[in-house]
Scaffold this active site. Structure first.
Site, short mmCIF file in Angstrom:
data_model
loop_
_atom_site.label_atom_id
_atom_site.label_comp_id
_atom_site.label_asym_id
_atom_site.label_seq_id
_atom_site.Cartn_x
_atom_site.Cartn_y
_atom_site.Cartn_z
N ASP A 34 1.03 -1.07 0.08
CA ASP A 34 -0.09 -0.08 0.07
C ASP A 34 0.90 1.03 0.04
O ASP A 34 1.77 1.31 1.01
CB ASP A 34 -0.83 -0.08 1.23
CG ASP A 34 -2.09 0.71 1.08
OD1 ASP A 34 -1.80 2.09 0.89
OD2 ASP A 34 -3.05 0.52 1.42
N SER A 82 -2.47 15.09 -13.05
CA SER A 82 -3.73 15.21 -13.99
C SER A 82 -3.86 16.48 -14.52
O SER A 82 -3.50 17.61 -13.98
CB SER A 82 -4.90 14.94 -12.77
OG SER A 82 -6.38 14.99 -13.42
N TYR A 89 -9.99 15.52 -5.18
CA TYR A 89 -9.10 15.12 -5.97
C TYR A 89 -8.23 16.20 -6.55
O TYR A 89 -7.03 16.21 -6.67
CB TYR A 89 -9.83 14.34 -7.13
CG TYR A 89 -9.03 13.63 -8.36
CD1 TYR A 89 -8.38 12.49 -8.09
CD2 TYR A 89 -9.00 14.22 -9.58
CE1 TYR A 89 -7.56 12.06 -9.08
CE2 TYR A 89 -8.23 13.68 -10.70
CZ TYR A 89 -7.62 12.45 -10.37
OH TYR A 89 -6.58 12.13 -11.47
N LYS A 100 -4.21 17.04 -6.76
CA LYS A 100 -3.25 16.94 -7.81
C LYS A 100 -2.66 18.44 -7.80
O LYS A 100 -1.40 18.32 -8.19
CB LYS A 100 -4.28 16.80 -8.95
CG LYS A 100 -4.86 15.50 -8.98
CD LYS A 100 -3.65 14.18 -9.34
CE LYS A 100 -4.11 12.81 -9.33
NZ LYS A 100 -2.92 11.89 -9.25
P1 NAD Z 1 -6.40 2.44 -12.05
O1 NAD Z 1 -7.32 2.22 -11.10
O2 NAD Z 1 -6.49 2.00 -13.38
O3 NAD Z 1 -4.98 2.36 -11.67
C1 NAD Z 1 -4.35 2.59 -10.48
C2 NAD Z 1 -3.45 1.50 -9.68
O4 NAD Z 1 -3.42 2.09 -8.19
C3 NAD Z 1 -4.41 0.29 -9.49
O5 NAD Z 1 -3.75 -0.87 -9.88
C4 NAD Z 1 -4.55 0.31 -7.95
O6 NAD Z 1 -4.80 -1.17 -7.47
C5 NAD Z 1 -3.50 1.06 -7.43
N1 NAD Z 1 -3.70 1.54 -6.12
C6 NAD Z 1 -4.63 2.62 -5.78
N2 NAD Z 1 -4.59 2.90 -4.39
C7 NAD Z 1 -3.45 2.03 -3.97
C8 NAD Z 1 -2.58 2.12 -2.77
N3 NAD Z 1 -3.29 2.73 -1.60
N4 NAD Z 1 -1.64 1.42 -2.62
C9 NAD Z 1 -1.15 0.81 -3.89
N5 NAD Z 1 -1.62 0.80 -4.86
C10 NAD Z 1 -2.81 1.49 -4.95
O7 NAD Z 1 -6.37 4.29 -12.33
P2 NAD Z 1 -5.58 5.12 -13.33
O8 NAD Z 1 -6.48 5.83 -13.94
O9 NAD Z 1 -4.58 4.45 -14.16
O10 NAD Z 1 -4.69 5.96 -12.36
C11 NAD Z 1 -3.32 6.08 -12.17
C12 NAD Z 1 -3.01 7.41 -11.84
O11 NAD Z 1 -3.44 8.31 -12.95
C13 NAD Z 1 -3.75 8.10 -10.71
O12 NAD Z 1 -2.69 9.17 -10.14
C14 NAD Z 1 -4.58 8.98 -11.16
O13 NAD Z 1 -5.12 10.26 -10.42
C15 NAD Z 1 -4.21 9.45 -12.48
N6 NAD Z 1 -5.24 9.91 -13.54
C16 NAD Z 1 -5.99 9.46 -14.19
C17 NAD Z 1 -6.94 9.94 -14.82
C18 NAD Z 1 -8.17 9.11 -15.44
O14 NAD Z 1 -9.09 9.85 -15.96
N7 NAD Z 1 -8.06 7.62 -15.37
C19 NAD Z 1 -6.82 11.32 -15.58
C20 NAD Z 1 -5.47 11.91 -14.94
C21 NAD Z 1 -4.75 11.41 -13.92
#
Ligand code: NAD
Length: 260
Positions: A60, A143, A156, A160
């Site tokens: 985590d 983000s 959120y 960010k």
């Molecule tokens: P996702 O849920 O597909 O991937 C996130 C991963 O992080 C998952 O594998 C999850 O198990 C892991 N995770 C979450 N909390 C955790 C913790 N406490 N300890 C260990 N692992 C943990 O989501 P994503 O969209 O790929 O997100 C990845 C990053 O991209 C994030 O920082 C998110 O804020 C950022 N982001 C996402 C978007 C979007 O629209 N999806 C846009 C901009 C930024």
């Protein structure tokens, strides 16, 4: 030529979404990667699929010792650490400030800031000594919500912005040894999870509705997939970016020119 040949990378949240696409792209570019994620199933799939180029740690990002285990694993398996990608994150699904009760607000703050912000502090702290040795670099996944409203709710968006503050201060403190940058993806089709305290206050939409909304919000009208962002990470991680630090590279379909 492979841009990341021989580089050893530690990435958080690499079992799904944007992180998983980055893991795959980095390995294609010649890197070896250590992944920390809380999803043991996701990590198992990654190991099966990527074999010897990857090591995984179930843990985590809010637990400092889990980052220490991951850095130690990277160094034992691959001899060094060159790049940290602090990517794990969770979402508030646009929960509206006025609707949320004070108790849920407080619980949401603790959970979301612990993962999105403290997770990055801890990753950076655990990796800093090894990165100094290799004159390596850090990349945070931020983000569009790190710059603009309407990319999430207050939790959120504030988290960010906080990550961007962290990266700028670290880029200042860690120069000239370590470069520190970020990629700011726009809305992307992933499984980004909504934290439990806010679930009663939000509507979780299906993927098709999400794709339409993402397309409508960015000038290039792309329903972005995780793979759309990997070029930005490869560039910042590589030696081609040796003069870039303290920078946030937007990969968001042009939010900066969205206008009113
Ligand atoms: P996702 O849920 O597909 O991937 C996130 C991963 O992080 C998952 O594998 C999850 O198990 C892991 N995770 C979450 N909390 C955790 C913790 N406490 N300890 C260990 N692992 C943990 O989501 P994503 O969209 O790929 O997100 C990845 C990053 O991209 C994030 O920082 C998110 O804020 C950022 N982001 C996402 C978007 C979007 O629209 N999806 C846009 C901009 C930024």
């Amino acid at each position: 030529m492979a841009e990341l040949a021989g580089k050893s990378v530690y990435i958080t949240g690499g079992a799904s979404g944007i992180g998983k696409a980055v893991v795959e792209a980095f390995i294609k570019e010649g890197a070896v990667v250590t992944v920390l994620d809380r999803s043991a199933d996701g990590l198992g799939e990654l190991e099966q699929h990527l074999g010897d180029s990857v090591r995984t740690i179930t843990g985590d990002v809010t637990v400092y010792e889990d980052h220490q285990r991951a850095v130690q694993c990277a160094v034992e398996a691959f001899g060094k650490l060159d790049i940290l990608v602090s990517n794990a994150g969770v979402f508030d699904a646009f929960a509206k400030f006025v609707d949320v009760t004070p108790q849920a607000m407080s619980d949401a703050y603790d959970m979301l800031f612990n993962i999105n912000v403290k997770g990055s502090f801890f990753a950076a702290k655990a990796a800093v000594d090894e990165l100094k040795r290799t004159r390596g670099n850090m990349i945070f996944t931020v983000s569009g919500a790190g710059f603009y409203p309407d990319g999430g709710g207050v939790w959120y968006t504030a988290s960010k912005h906080a990550q961007i503050g962290l990266l700028r201060q670290l880029a200042f403190e860690l120069a000239p040894d370590i470069r520190v940058n970020a990629v700011a993806p726009g809305g992307t089709l992933t499984a980004l999870s909504v934290i439990p305290p806010l679930r009663p206050f939000v509507n979780v939409v299906d993927n098709e509705t999400k794709a339409k909304s993402i397309k409508r919000r960015n000038p290039l009208q792309i329903a972005m997939e995780p793979e759309d962002h990997v070029g930005a990470y490869v560039l910042l991680a590589s030696d081609k970016a040796r003069a870039i630090t303290g920078e946030v590279l937007a990969s968001d379909g042009g939010l900066v020119v969205r206008g009113l």
